[in-house]
Enzyme design. Structure first.
Site, PDB file in Angstrom:
ATOM      1  N   CYS A 176       0.809  -1.224   0.000  1.00  4.84           N
ATOM      2  CA  CYS A 176       0.000   0.000   0.000  1.00  4.84           C
ATOM      3  C   CYS A 176       0.841   1.271   0.000  1.00  4.84           C
ATOM      4  O   CYS A 176       0.307   2.365  -0.225  1.00  4.84           O
ATOM      5  CB  CYS A 176      -0.941  -0.007   1.193  1.00  4.84           C
ATOM      6  SG  CYS A 176      -2.087  -1.412   1.185  1.00  4.84           S
ATOM      7  N   HIS A 212      -3.339   7.075   1.978  1.00  2.00           N
ATOM      8  CA  HIS A 212      -3.747   5.750   1.514  1.00  2.00           C
ATOM      9  C   HIS A 212      -5.126   5.470   2.089  1.00  2.00           C
ATOM     10  O   HIS A 212      -5.355   5.624   3.293  1.00  2.00           O
ATOM     11  CB  HIS A 212      -2.733   4.710   1.979  1.00  2.00           C
ATOM     12  CG  HIS A 212      -3.233   3.311   1.888  1.00  2.00           C
ATOM     13  ND1 HIS A 212      -3.823   2.805   0.749  1.00  2.00           N
ATOM     14  CD2 HIS A 212      -3.258   2.304   2.818  1.00  2.00           C
ATOM     15  CE1 HIS A 212      -4.171   1.546   0.966  1.00  2.00           C
ATOM     16  NE2 HIS A 212      -3.843   1.229   2.205  1.00  2.00           N
ATOM     17  N   ASN A 219     -10.341  -0.249  -0.077  1.00  2.00           N
ATOM     18  CA  ASN A 219      -8.880  -0.171  -0.069  1.00  2.00           C
ATOM     19  C   ASN A 219      -8.349  -0.774  -1.369  1.00  2.00           C
ATOM     20  O   ASN A 219      -8.403  -1.981  -1.570  1.00  2.00           O
ATOM     21  CB  ASN A 219      -8.347  -0.936   1.145  1.00  2.00           C
ATOM     22  CG  ASN A 219      -6.835  -0.915   1.262  1.00  2.00           C
ATOM     23  OD1 ASN A 219      -6.123  -0.608   0.314  1.00  2.00           O
ATOM     24  ND2 ASN A 219      -6.334  -1.264   2.441  1.00  2.00           N
TER      25      ASN A 219
END
Length: 333
Positions: free
Chosen positions: A116, A258, A288
């Site tokens: 990520c 993020h 996500n």
């Protein structure tokens, strides 16, 4: 200027997501969960999922083309393509496939894997290549299809992830340097908190040689540990990046984190004393999307007119490794 060679500006962005999506209500028919349970704990309302006929490289190429069009740069002028992904179509990498699909025939292309944090690491890497004078036009892509790597019977993880891609074009500039400061970190001792590990049985080939024959297991995550890690480290790394940029939190126009969990984003903005209206979030729509989440959120904010030329953006990626980082940049050329 930066004291190196060329200065760096970000001249275009683009994103792509699959048309199909799975809502919380639909997901509750697959695994024991509910819309209220998911939203209250994550802020996610749905996630876009790539059909088996859609490749990671196709999503990445779509985002790349949009970024190039905004930047008014021909694919033939791109020197380097950096693809940040943990879910390539080919374990040897998918960047070269993207290069071929968009017609960037001059470019060297390779993958970066930092989960990520991948897009942020890619952006810093592009900056360094440009500042040293090695390349002038670099395409940075973050793309992941984690729907193919989660356990759809595990409600702790399958509710979180969606698929997508985002990209930016970084270019050398003789006068303006819009990459203002950054800070990167890793802590491999915490790898067990979030991983996608290769496991299997041993296969003896001869006396003294036993290789492992197996496959990658679904993504595993300790949600509480990841939350504690992110809330502690992200504000700290953003403040360090601000210090390197000779700026303070009062100079930030937008916070683009993020998109992991709304609770994390709320806690980080609170610790930085930034009002909620300065936080860019599209988590409810996409979930996500790992390395894609930052450029995807940035692209939507730019195209909607929210982020304007000259705005100062603080961004942070964090995740498996564990890796985390912060970067401060000014939008536009």
């Amino acid at each position: 200027m930066n004291g190196f060679g060329a200065a760096v500006v970000i001249t275009g962005c683009g994103s792509a997501t699959p048309a199909q999506f799975l809502s919380n209500e639909e997901l509750s028919q697959i695994v024991e969960t509910s819309d209220e349970w998911i939203k209250s704990r994550t802020g996610i309302g749905k996630r876009h999922l790539a059909d088996r006929s859609v490749s990671l490289s196709q999503l990445a190429a779509q985002a790349a083309i949009k970024a190039l069009e905004m930047a008014q740069v021909s694919p033939r002028d791109i020197d380097l393509i950096l693809l940040a992904t943990s879910t390539p179509d080919d374990l040897f990498g998918s960047a070269a496939q993207v290069q071929s699909q968009i017609g960037a025939n001059r470019a060297i292309a390779f993958d970066l894997t930092a989960a990520c944090s991948g897009f942020l690491v890619g952006l810093v890497t592009a900056t360094q290549f440009i500042r040293t004078g090695t390349y002038r036009n670099v395409l940075v892509i973050g793309a992941d299809v984690l729907s193919r790597w989660v356990d759809w019977n595990d409600r702790a993880t399958c509710v979180l992830f969606g698929d997508g891609a985002g990209a930016v074009v970084c270019q050398a500039n003789d006068t303006k340097d819009n990459i203002l400061g950054f800070e990167l970190h890793s802590d491999g001792s915490q790898n067990g908190s979030l991983n996608l590990a290769y496991e299997g049985e041993e296969l003896p080939l001869k006396q003294g040689i036993r290789v492992q024959k197996g496959t990658y297991k679904p993504l595993r995550m300790n949600g509480r540990e990841v939350y504690r890690f992110a809330v502690a480290k992200v504000p700290e790394v953003i403040e360090k990046a601000l210090y390197r940029a000779n700026l303070t939190t009062s100079d930030i126009d937008w916070l683009v984190l993020h998109q992991a969990n709304q609770r994390i984003m709320d806690a980080v903005s609170e610790r930085l004393k930034l009002p909620p209206e300065k936080v860019i979030s599209n988590l409810s729509e996409y979930g996500n999307t790992s390395a894609a989440s930052i450029p995807l959120a940035l692209d939507e904010a730019v195209r909607s007119g929210k982020v304007k030329k000259g705005d100062i953006i603080a961004s942070s990626g964090f995740g498996a490794g564990l890796t985390w980082g912060g970067i401060i940049f000014r939008w536009g050329d």
